[in-house]
Design an enzyme around this catalytic site. Structure first.
Site, PDB file in Angstrom:
ATOM      1  N   GLY A  26      43.178  48.018  16.490  1.00 54.43           N
ATOM      2  CA  GLY A  26      42.239  48.857  15.767  1.00 54.43           C
ATOM      3  C   GLY A  26      41.530  48.050  14.692  1.00 54.43           C
TER       4      GLY A  26
ATOM      5  N   GLN B 141      36.973  46.720   6.998  1.00 57.95           N
ATOM      6  CA  GLN B 141      37.543  45.403   7.327  1.00 57.95           C
ATOM      7  C   GLN B 141      36.481  44.385   7.731  1.00 57.95           C
ATOM      8  OE1 GLN B 141      40.736  47.160  10.015  1.00 57.95           O
ATOM      9  NE2 GLN B 141      41.800  45.396   9.191  1.00 57.95           N
TER      10      GLN B 141
ATOM     11  N   CYS C  71      48.578  44.037  10.132  1.00 55.20           N
ATOM     12  CA  CYS C  71      47.189  44.406   9.858  1.00 55.20           C
ATOM     13  C   CYS C  71      46.339  43.149   9.963  1.00 55.20           C
ATOM     14  CB  CYS C  71      47.098  44.996   8.448  1.00 55.20           C
ATOM     15  SG  CYS C  71      45.421  45.368   7.917  1.00 55.20           S
ATOM     16  N   LEU C  72      45.169  43.250  10.572  1.00 58.91           N
ATOM     17  CA  LEU C  72      44.295  42.082  10.695  1.00 58.91           C
ATOM     18  C   LEU C  72      43.840  41.570   9.330  1.00 58.91           C
ATOM     19  CD1 LEU C  72      42.065  43.076  13.759  1.00 58.91           C
ATOM     20  CD2 LEU C  72      43.982  41.470  13.713  1.00 58.91           C
TER      21      LEU C  72
ATOM     22  N   HIS D 282      46.978  54.290  10.042  1.00 61.66           N
ATOM     23  CA  HIS D 282      46.685  52.969   9.473  1.00 61.66           C
ATOM     24  C   HIS D 282      45.171  52.824   9.235  1.00 61.66           C
ATOM     25  CE1 HIS D 282      47.466  48.490   9.181  1.00 61.66           C
ATOM     26  NE2 HIS D 282      46.163  48.516   9.336  1.00 61.66           N
ATOM     27  N   GLU D 283      44.360  53.211  10.210  1.00 59.71           N
ATOM     28  CA  GLU D 283      42.908  53.088  10.055  1.00 59.71           C
ATOM     29  C   GLU D 283      42.380  54.069   9.016  1.00 59.71           C
ATOM     30  OE1 GLU D 283      41.981  50.432  11.324  1.00 59.71           O
ATOM     31  OE2 GLU D 283      43.568  50.208  12.819  1.00 59.71           O
TER      32      GLU D 283
ATOM     33  N   HIS E  94      42.670  52.525   5.722  1.00 56.23           N
ATOM     34  CA  HIS E  94      41.586  51.573   5.420  1.00 56.23           C
ATOM     35  C   HIS E  94      40.351  52.295   4.877  1.00 56.23           C
ATOM     36  CE1 HIS E  94      43.120  47.705   6.548  1.00 56.23           C
ATOM     37  NE2 HIS E  94      43.448  48.082   7.774  1.00 56.23           N
TER      38      HIS E  94
HETATM   39 ZN    ZN Z   1      44.734  47.154   9.019  1.00 60.08          ZN
END
Ligand code: ZN
Length: 167
Positions: A47, A52, A89-90, A131-132, A135
């Site tokens: 995702g 991000q 997480c990226l 999680h998204e 963000h």
């Molecule tokens: Zn993340």
């Protein structure tokens, strides 16, 4: 083809801002979603939320193995139960923590055609949605940690992302 965006990492203030509602689903948004999916696949991740890539808008892209999806202006309607799972997480590459989250979620949002979507998700997909959503609200993994675990995580994050030795 390389993706047009770099994923912003911990320490970038854009990750801490509350994103704004999408007001127009236009060609620009469709292109951005496409670019974000490409970035997500290249990383790779399951995702990716707009903040991000430095865009403070309330939408995210995802693919849990069933094809690319876009969720615009999502709202969590209801959550049930909870479970612990190792989560990364990226935006904090290379690190992960065990995080408690609801096990089931009912999320409501819109697709790129402007149609309302309602999804009842559990386990991994529920976790991804939450999680998204985080963000979009300027919340990161670390905010779910407490006590010594959080302190240790903060130290690692500072050393990894905030205080580089610039030679
Ligand atoms: Zn993340």
């Amino acid at each position: 083809m390389t993706s047009p965006y770099d994923v912003r990492v911990f320490g970038d203030p854009v990750l801490r801002k509350v994103a704004e509602a999408v007001t127009d689903i236009d060609g620009k948004l469709v292109q951005l979603a496409d670019d974000m999916l490409q970035t997500m696949y290249e990383e790779p991740g399951l995702g990716l939320a707009a903040p991000q890539v430095g865009v403070g808008k309330r939408f995210f892209v995802y693919d849990v193995g069933e094809g690319p999806e876009v969720m615009v202006n999502p709202t969590v309607i209801e959550t049930r139960d909870e479970w612990l799972f190792e989560e990364g997480c990226l935006s904090v590459p290379g690190l992960s923590w065990e995080i408690v989250r609801p096990k089931e979620v009912h999320i409501q949002g819109y697709n790129l055609d402007g149609n309302e979507i309602n999804i009842e998700a559990d386990e991994l997909l529920a976790r991804l949605f939450l999680h998204e959503m985080d963000h979009l609200n300027g919340v990161l993994l670390i905010d779910h940690l407490e006590g010594d675990t959080r302190k240790a995580a903060m130290r690692t994050l500072r050393e990894t992302f905030i205080d580089p030795v610039n030679l």
